[in-house]
Design an enzyme around this catalytic site. Structure first.
Site, PDB file in Angstrom:
ATOM      1  N   GLU A   7       1.147  -0.659  -0.261  1.00 45.60           N
ATOM      2  CA  GLU A   7      -0.678  -0.332  -0.145  1.00 45.60           C
ATOM      3  C   GLU A   7       1.338   0.760  -0.177  1.00 45.60           C
ATOM      4  O   GLU A   7       0.450   2.350  -0.524  1.00 45.60           O
ATOM      5  CB  GLU A   7      -0.826  -0.157   1.523  1.00 45.60           C
ATOM      6  CG  GLU A   7      -2.148  -1.354   1.222  1.00 45.60           C
ATOM      7  CD  GLU A   7      -2.569  -1.405   2.743  1.00 45.60           C
ATOM      8  OE1 GLU A   7      -1.865  -0.556   3.668  1.00 45.60           O
ATOM      9  OE2 GLU A   7      -2.673  -2.513   2.913  1.00 45.60           O
ATOM     10  N   ASP A  66     -13.309  -3.779   1.820  1.00 41.50           N
ATOM     11  CA  ASP A  66     -14.172  -5.260   1.461  1.00 41.50           C
ATOM     12  C   ASP A  66     -14.686  -4.897   3.160  1.00 41.50           C
ATOM     13  O   ASP A  66     -14.698  -4.376   3.556  1.00 41.50           O
ATOM     14  CB  ASP A  66     -13.429  -6.902   1.451  1.00 41.50           C
ATOM     15  CG  ASP A  66     -12.377  -6.463   3.417  1.00 41.50           C
ATOM     16  OD1 ASP A  66     -11.082  -5.712   2.721  1.00 41.50           O
ATOM     17  OD2 ASP A  66     -13.046  -6.614   4.108  1.00 41.50           O
TER      18      ASP A  66
HETATM   19  N1  ADE Z   1      -7.259  -4.836   5.514  1.00 41.44           N
HETATM   20  C1  ADE Z   1      -9.023  -4.671   4.550  1.00 41.44           C
HETATM   21  N2  ADE Z   1      -9.657  -5.234   5.223  1.00 41.44           N
HETATM   22  C2  ADE Z   1      -9.403  -5.918   5.949  1.00 41.44           C
HETATM   23  C3  ADE Z   1     -10.175  -6.728   6.903  1.00 41.44           C
HETATM   24  N3  ADE Z   1     -11.818  -6.808   6.539  1.00 41.44           N
HETATM   25  N4  ADE Z   1      -9.878  -7.408   8.323  1.00 41.44           N
HETATM   26  C4  ADE Z   1      -9.012  -6.701   8.767  1.00 41.44           C
HETATM   27  N5  ADE Z   1      -8.081  -6.103   7.753  1.00 41.44           N
HETATM   28  C5  ADE Z   1      -8.045  -5.424   6.532  1.00 41.44           C
END
Ligand code: ADE
Length: 247
Positions: A19, A205
Protein backbone atom coordinates in the site's frame (compact mmCIF):
# COMPACT_ATOMS: atom_id res chain seq x y z
CA UNK A 1 -0.98 14.88 25.64
CA UNK A 2 2.01 17.16 25.87
CA UNK A 3 2.04 20.49 24.03
CA UNK A 4 3.72 20.08 20.69
CA UNK A 5 6.25 22.01 18.70
CA UNK A 6 5.04 24.16 15.87
CA UNK A 7 5.34 24.25 12.95
CA UNK A 8 5.51 20.51 12.40
CA UNK A 9 8.96 19.29 11.54
CA UNK A 10 8.66 15.55 11.36
CA UNK A 11 5.86 13.30 10.40
CA UNK A 12 5.84 9.55 10.22
CA UNK A 13 3.53 7.17 8.42
CA UNK A 14 3.30 3.44 8.83
CA UNK A 15 1.90 1.20 6.18
CA UNK A 16 2.26 -2.21 4.61
CA UNK A 17 4.66 -2.31 1.67
CA UNK A 18 2.08 -2.98 -1.07
CA UNK A 19 0.00 0.00 0.00
CA UNK A 20 2.97 2.33 0.59
CA UNK A 21 4.76 2.13 -2.77
CA UNK A 22 2.68 4.72 -4.66
CA UNK A 23 3.10 7.29 -1.88
CA UNK A 24 6.85 6.65 -1.58
CA UNK A 25 7.18 7.23 -5.33
CA UNK A 26 4.91 10.26 -5.37
CA UNK A 27 6.81 11.98 -2.55
CA UNK A 28 10.17 10.97 -4.01
CA UNK A 29 11.27 9.34 -0.76
CA UNK A 30 14.49 7.34 -0.57
CA UNK A 31 15.16 4.29 1.60
CA UNK A 32 17.35 4.94 4.62
CA UNK A 33 18.94 1.50 5.25
CA UNK A 34 20.52 2.59 8.54
CA UNK A 35 17.40 3.85 10.28
CA UNK A 36 16.60 0.62 12.12
CA UNK A 37 18.64 -2.28 13.58
CA UNK A 38 19.77 -4.65 10.81
CA UNK A 39 17.69 -7.56 12.09
CA UNK A 40 14.44 -5.59 12.05
CA UNK A 41 12.17 -6.19 9.05
CA UNK A 42 10.95 -2.56 9.17
CA UNK A 43 11.91 -0.21 6.35
CA UNK A 44 12.09 3.56 6.35
CA UNK A 45 11.76 5.83 3.30
CA UNK A 46 12.71 9.44 4.03
CA UNK A 47 12.53 12.82 2.37
CA UNK A 48 10.77 16.12 2.71
CA UNK A 49 7.40 17.46 1.70
CA UNK A 50 6.11 21.02 2.15
CA UNK A 51 9.22 21.82 4.19
CA UNK A 52 8.68 18.98 6.68
CA UNK A 53 10.67 15.78 7.11
CA UNK A 54 8.49 12.82 6.14
CA UNK A 55 9.28 9.19 6.88
CA UNK A 56 7.16 6.42 5.44
CA UNK A 57 7.77 3.28 7.47
CA UNK A 58 6.67 -0.15 6.32
CA UNK A 59 6.73 -3.42 8.21
CA UNK A 60 8.85 -5.05 5.52
CA UNK A 61 8.61 -8.51 4.05
CA UNK A 62 8.73 -11.86 5.80
CA UNK A 63 12.05 -13.48 4.85
CA UNK A 64 10.50 -16.98 5.08
CA UNK A 65 7.25 -16.52 3.21
CA UNK A 66 8.12 -13.50 1.04
CA UNK A 67 4.93 -11.62 1.88
CA UNK A 68 4.28 -8.29 3.62
CA UNK A 69 4.52 -8.54 7.41
CA UNK A 70 0.84 -7.92 8.01
CA UNK A 71 -0.31 -7.77 11.62
CA UNK A 72 0.22 -6.36 15.05
CA UNK A 73 3.61 -7.90 15.88
CA UNK A 74 5.58 -6.22 13.10
CA UNK A 75 3.45 -3.07 13.33
CA UNK A 76 4.21 -2.67 17.04
CA UNK A 77 7.91 -3.26 16.43
CA UNK A 78 8.10 -0.85 13.48
CA UNK A 79 6.28 1.85 15.40
CA UNK A 80 8.45 1.45 18.47
CA UNK A 81 11.65 1.65 16.42
CA UNK A 82 10.33 4.58 14.40
CA UNK A 83 9.26 6.65 17.36
CA UNK A 84 12.63 6.08 19.05
CA UNK A 85 14.70 6.79 15.91
CA UNK A 86 12.66 9.56 14.29
CA UNK A 87 10.94 11.23 17.26
CA UNK A 88 8.06 12.31 15.05
CA UNK A 89 5.63 15.06 15.95
CA UNK A 90 2.82 12.79 14.84
CA UNK A 91 2.34 9.26 13.50
CA UNK A 92 -0.29 8.69 10.83
CA UNK A 93 -1.17 5.02 10.44
CA UNK A 94 -2.39 4.65 6.88
CA UNK A 95 -3.72 1.51 5.26
CA UNK A 96 -6.66 -0.59 4.18
CA UNK A 97 -9.50 -1.91 6.30
CA UNK A 98 -12.78 -3.73 6.24
CA UNK A 99 -15.93 -1.60 6.56
CA UNK A 100 -19.47 -2.30 7.74
CA UNK A 101 -22.54 -2.32 5.51
CA UNK A 102 -24.72 -1.79 8.59
CA UNK A 103 -23.05 1.63 8.95
CA UNK A 104 -23.65 2.54 5.28
CA UNK A 105 -20.01 2.13 4.34
CA UNK A 106 -18.96 1.62 0.72
CA UNK A 107 -15.77 0.25 -0.82
CA UNK A 108 -13.28 3.12 -1.19
CA UNK A 109 -14.65 5.17 1.73
CA UNK A 110 -11.89 6.89 3.69
CA UNK A 111 -12.07 6.93 7.49
CA UNK A 112 -10.16 8.91 10.11
CA UNK A 113 -9.93 7.22 13.52
CA UNK A 114 -11.68 8.55 16.59
CA UNK A 115 -10.08 5.89 18.84
CA UNK A 116 -8.39 2.53 18.38
CA UNK A 117 -9.45 -0.72 20.04
CA UNK A 118 -8.75 -4.48 19.90
CA UNK A 119 -11.51 -7.00 19.24
CA UNK A 120 -9.60 -10.27 19.75
CA UNK A 121 -7.77 -9.71 23.02
CA UNK A 122 -10.22 -11.29 25.44
CA UNK A 123 -8.83 -11.50 28.99
CA UNK A 124 -11.65 -12.28 31.47
CA UNK A 125 -9.53 -11.56 34.55
CA UNK A 126 -10.41 -8.55 36.74
CA UNK A 127 -8.66 -5.43 35.48
CA UNK A 128 -7.41 -7.02 32.27
CA UNK A 129 -10.59 -6.73 30.18
CA UNK A 130 -10.04 -3.01 29.50
CA UNK A 131 -6.31 -3.54 28.98
CA UNK A 132 -7.14 -6.11 26.31
CA UNK A 133 -9.48 -3.75 24.47
CA UNK A 134 -6.91 -0.97 24.69
CA UNK A 135 -9.10 1.96 23.63
CA UNK A 136 -6.14 4.07 22.56
CA UNK A 137 -6.47 7.78 21.92
CA UNK A 138 -6.61 9.13 18.41
CA UNK A 139 -5.46 12.72 18.03
CA UNK A 140 -8.59 14.82 17.43
CA UNK A 141 -8.85 16.28 13.95
CA UNK A 142 -12.29 17.95 13.71
CA UNK A 143 -11.19 20.69 11.31
CA UNK A 144 -9.55 18.18 8.97
CA UNK A 145 -12.70 16.06 8.95
CA UNK A 146 -14.79 19.12 8.13
CA UNK A 147 -12.53 20.33 5.36
CA UNK A 148 -11.57 17.04 3.72
CA UNK A 149 -14.95 15.36 4.16
CA UNK A 150 -13.74 11.95 5.30
CA UNK A 151 -15.81 9.61 7.47
CA UNK A 152 -14.78 8.98 11.06
CA UNK A 153 -15.05 6.26 13.66
CA UNK A 154 -13.42 3.65 15.86
CA UNK A 155 -10.75 1.47 14.24
CA UNK A 156 -10.90 -2.06 15.65
CA UNK A 157 -7.88 -4.34 15.30
CA UNK A 158 -7.52 -8.10 15.31
CA UNK A 159 -4.86 -10.58 14.27
CA UNK A 160 -7.07 -12.31 11.71
CA UNK A 161 -8.48 -11.17 8.41
CA UNK A 162 -11.59 -13.26 8.96
CA UNK A 163 -13.81 -12.93 12.01
CA UNK A 164 -15.59 -15.24 14.38
CA UNK A 165 -18.98 -14.65 16.00
CA UNK A 166 -17.14 -13.56 19.14
CA UNK A 167 -15.10 -11.06 17.09
CA UNK A 168 -18.37 -9.75 15.63
CA UNK A 169 -19.78 -9.24 19.14
CA UNK A 170 -16.62 -7.45 20.31
CA UNK A 171 -16.51 -5.26 17.18
CA UNK A 172 -20.13 -4.28 17.86
CA UNK A 173 -19.26 -3.52 21.51
CA UNK A 174 -16.30 -1.48 20.25
CA UNK A 175 -18.74 0.53 18.09
CA UNK A 176 -16.29 -0.10 15.26
CA UNK A 177 -16.50 1.56 11.86
CA UNK A 178 -13.45 -0.10 10.31
CA UNK A 179 -11.57 -3.35 11.00
CA UNK A 180 -7.83 -3.68 10.39
CA UNK A 181 -4.85 -5.75 11.54
CA UNK A 182 -2.34 -3.13 12.76
CA UNK A 183 -3.76 0.09 14.19
CA UNK A 184 -4.04 -0.95 17.86
CA UNK A 185 -0.38 -2.02 17.93
CA UNK A 186 0.73 1.24 16.31
CA UNK A 187 -1.44 3.19 18.75
CA UNK A 188 -0.06 1.29 21.73
CA UNK A 189 3.57 2.03 20.78
CA UNK A 190 2.68 5.71 20.25
CA UNK A 191 0.88 5.83 23.60
CA UNK A 192 3.95 4.44 25.37
CA UNK A 193 5.99 7.33 23.97
CA UNK A 194 3.35 10.09 24.29
CA UNK A 195 3.41 10.51 20.51
CA UNK A 196 0.17 11.72 18.92
CA UNK A 197 -1.39 9.44 16.32
CA UNK A 198 -4.35 9.19 14.04
CA UNK A 199 -5.24 6.55 11.47
CA UNK A 200 -6.47 6.92 7.93
CA UNK A 201 -8.06 3.76 6.58
CA UNK A 202 -9.57 3.10 3.17
CA UNK A 203 -12.18 0.37 2.85
CA UNK A 204 -11.39 -2.60 0.58
CA UNK A 205 -14.14 -5.00 1.68
CA UNK A 206 -17.28 -5.23 3.76
CA UNK A 207 -17.06 -7.31 6.93
CA UNK A 208 -20.83 -7.87 7.02
CA UNK A 209 -21.58 -7.61 3.30
CA UNK A 210 -22.17 -11.31 2.71
CA UNK A 211 -19.28 -11.57 0.21
CA UNK A 212 -15.96 -13.37 0.56
CA UNK A 213 -13.81 -10.74 2.30
CA UNK A 214 -10.45 -11.87 0.97
CA UNK A 215 -11.75 -11.95 -2.61
CA UNK A 216 -13.21 -8.46 -2.20
CA UNK A 217 -9.92 -7.30 -0.69
CA UNK A 218 -7.85 -8.54 -3.63
CA UNK A 219 -10.35 -7.24 -6.15
CA UNK A 220 -10.49 -3.77 -4.59
CA UNK A 221 -6.91 -3.32 -3.37
CA UNK A 222 -5.78 -1.36 -6.43
CA UNK A 223 -8.79 1.01 -6.32
CA UNK A 224 -8.43 1.44 -2.57
CA UNK A 225 -4.70 2.16 -2.87
CA UNK A 226 -5.53 4.78 -5.50
CA UNK A 227 -8.07 6.30 -3.13
CA UNK A 228 -5.48 6.40 -0.34
CA UNK A 229 -2.94 7.83 -2.77
CA UNK A 230 -5.36 10.63 -3.55
CA UNK A 231 -6.23 11.22 0.11
CA UNK A 232 -2.73 11.21 1.63
CA UNK A 233 -1.35 14.40 0.02
CA UNK A 234 -4.54 16.22 1.06
CA UNK A 235 -4.05 14.97 4.62
CA UNK A 236 -0.36 15.92 4.62
CA UNK A 237 -1.09 19.38 3.17
CA UNK A 238 -3.67 19.96 5.89
CA UNK A 239 -1.58 18.61 8.78
CA UNK A 240 1.67 20.30 7.81
CA UNK A 241 0.04 23.73 7.52
CA UNK A 242 -1.27 23.67 11.10
CA UNK A 243 -0.38 23.24 14.74
CA UNK A 244 -1.37 19.84 16.09
CA UNK A 245 -3.89 21.48 18.39
CA UNK A 246 -5.62 23.00 15.38
CA UNK A 247 -6.28 19.84 13.40
N1 ADE B 1 -7.66 -4.92 5.69
C1 ADE B 1 -8.52 -4.78 4.67
N2 ADE B 1 -9.67 -5.43 4.91
C2 ADE B 1 -9.56 -6.00 6.13
C3 ADE B 1 -10.40 -6.80 6.92
N3 ADE B 1 -11.60 -7.15 6.51
N4 ADE B 1 -9.95 -7.20 8.11
C4 ADE B 1 -8.72 -6.84 8.53
N5 ADE B 1 -7.87 -6.10 7.82
C5 ADE B 1 -8.29 -5.67 6.63
Amino acid sequence: MTARRTPLTRSSLLRNTAEACPLIERLGLVEDPDKFPAAAPSKCFSGSYQGAAINVVTNGKCSRFGVDQIGTVAAGLSTWLSVEAIKPDIVINAGTAGGFKKHDTAIGDVFISTSVKNHDRRIPIPGFKEFGIGNHESHPAPEMLKELGFKQGVVTTGSSFDHTETDDKMMEENDARVKDMEAAAVAWACEQHGTPLFCIKVVTDLVDGGGVGEEEFLQNLKAASDSLQEAMPRVLDFVLARRLDDL
